[in-house]
Design a protein around this motif. Structure first.
Motif, mmCIF file in Angstrom:
data_model
loop_
_atom_site.group_PDB
_atom_site.id
_atom_site.type_symbol
_atom_site.label_atom_id
_atom_site.label_comp_id
_atom_site.label_asym_id
_atom_site.label_seq_id
_atom_site.Cartn_x
_atom_site.Cartn_y
_atom_site.Cartn_z
ATOM 1 N N LYS A 18 -6.057 0.013 0.846
ATOM 2 C CA LYS A 18 -6.427 0.794 2.029
ATOM 3 C C LYS A 18 -7.639 0.180 2.718
ATOM 4 O O LYS A 18 -7.661 0.011 3.948
ATOM 5 N N ARG A 19 -8.641 -0.173 1.932
ATOM 6 C CA ARG A 19 -9.861 -0.769 2.496
ATOM 7 C C ARG A 19 -9.583 -2.140 3.091
ATOM 8 O O ARG A 19 -10.148 -2.514 4.127
ATOM 9 N N TYR B 257 -6.564 3.915 7.971
ATOM 10 C CA TYR B 257 -6.998 3.353 6.688
ATOM 11 C C TYR B 257 -8.499 3.492 6.465
ATOM 12 O O TYR B 257 -9.065 2.884 5.574
ATOM 13 N N LEU C 215 -6.771 -3.140 4.468
ATOM 14 C CA LEU C 215 -6.088 -2.954 5.745
ATOM 15 C C LEU C 215 -7.057 -2.486 6.832
ATOM 16 O O LEU C 215 -6.945 -2.910 7.998
ATOM 17 N N PHE C 216 -8.006 -1.642 6.464
ATOM 18 C CA PHE C 216 -9.007 -1.204 7.434
ATOM 19 C C PHE C 216 -9.809 -2.408 7.949
ATOM 20 O O PHE C 216 -9.958 -2.600 9.167
ATOM 21 N N TYR D 78 0.838 -1.212 0.000
ATOM 22 C CA TYR D 78 0.000 0.000 0.000
ATOM 23 C C TYR D 78 0.868 1.256 0.000
ATOM 24 O O TYR D 78 0.618 2.205 -0.762
#
Length: 289
Positions: free
Chosen positions: A269-270, A288, A272-273, A260
């Motif tokens: 990003k999504r 994130y 990792l969130f 990322y």
């Protein structure tokens, strides 16, 4: 007397064949001269007549197709040029530049099937170019996700370049997409030994581990939700079950973060969130969001 008649007939045939061959060469010369003068329409017309005759030897026919290809290319008719060059190559034209013209045109026109054939035929006709052709074919198979072929050509390239990260990565991607993840992981590891920040290797291995963890989460959740009236024991069993998934998430996180942060994969990003939310580490998830 009979044998004399036969001999005369054979001689007549040979003379006729020789005369036709001479006529063919003369006409092909006329076509080339017309093209040299910029009269590509006339040159192409003569080439078409020669091709239509269908009674020349393969070398002559190959040359006629090659000249027709050059005339068509000069006339900006790229599809016809590709077809004529392809026929010239099929007839094993001995001119290297015709193979290169076909390769260049088919690539720029995104005609992958002809591009592949042209590369393979050039490799057979001019084996001294094998390494460069193998690289081009590997790139083609990577682009088109032809993983069986990519694996074979990656192995070939790694015989010449055993420490080249690009070809180690190609092999890893092939193995992963052929459902041989344990072997793929080994090759991703080799890539990361040579280049720890390699975006593709970090993304591929991280995402694969994340997906494995998600499958475990999904399976344990389905089992838990299927229980009509779950109690504390059931909930405890569920938590123990998803721990294997959490372990994979923790293993995936460093790879995904590197991928990322490289800027190459903003969609991570999504991922990792979600990963940190499922690990119940909301502080780590926040950046994130």
């Amino acid at each position: 007397m009979f044998f004399r008649i036969i001999s005369i007939a054979v001689l007549t045939l040979l003379l006729a064949t020789s005369a036709y061959a001479q006529d063919f060469d003369d006409m092909l010369t006329d076509a080339k001269l017309a093209m040299m003068d910029g009269n590509y329409e006339e040159g192409l017309k003569i080439c078409k007549e020669l091709i239509a005759a269908e009674n020349a030897d393969s070398v002559q026919v190959a040359e006629a197709y090659a000249s027709a290809g050059m005339a068509s290319e000069a006339l900006k008719n790229r599809p016809d040029a590709i077809n004529y060059y392809a026929k010239a190559v099929e007839y094993q034209v001995p001119q290297l530049d015709i193979y290169d013209k076909l390769i260049s045109l088919s690539k720029s026109e995104k005609n992958d099937s002809i591009y592949e054939i042209a590369l393979m035929e050039k490799s057979k006709a001019f084996p001294e170019y094998e390494e460069d052709i193998t690289k081009s074919l590997a790139n083609l198979y990577a682009k088109n996700q032809q993983y069986d072929k990519l694996l074979n050509y990656s192995d070939k390239l790694l015989e010449w370049y055993p420490s080249e990260t690009k070809y180690l990565f190609f092999k890893a991607v092939s193995l992963q997409n052929l459902n041989r993840f344990d072997e793929a992981k080994e090759y991703y590891g080799k890539v990361l030994e040579l280049d720890p920040d390699h975006p593709g290797a970090n993304m591929s291995i991280g995402l694969a581990l994340y997906n494995q963890g998600s499958e475990i989460f999904s399976a344990r959740k389905k089992e838990y939700e299927a229980i009509a009236k779950p109690d504390r024991v059931d909930y405890s069993k569920y938590n123990k079950g998803i721990e294997a998934g959490k372990k994979l998430y923790r293993e995936a996180a460093p790879y995904l973060i590197k991928a990322y942060e490289s800027g190459s994969y903003p969609s991570l990003k999504r991922v990792l969130f979600n990963l940190y939310i499922l690990l119940e580490e909301k502080d780590k998830a926040e950046p994130y969001r």
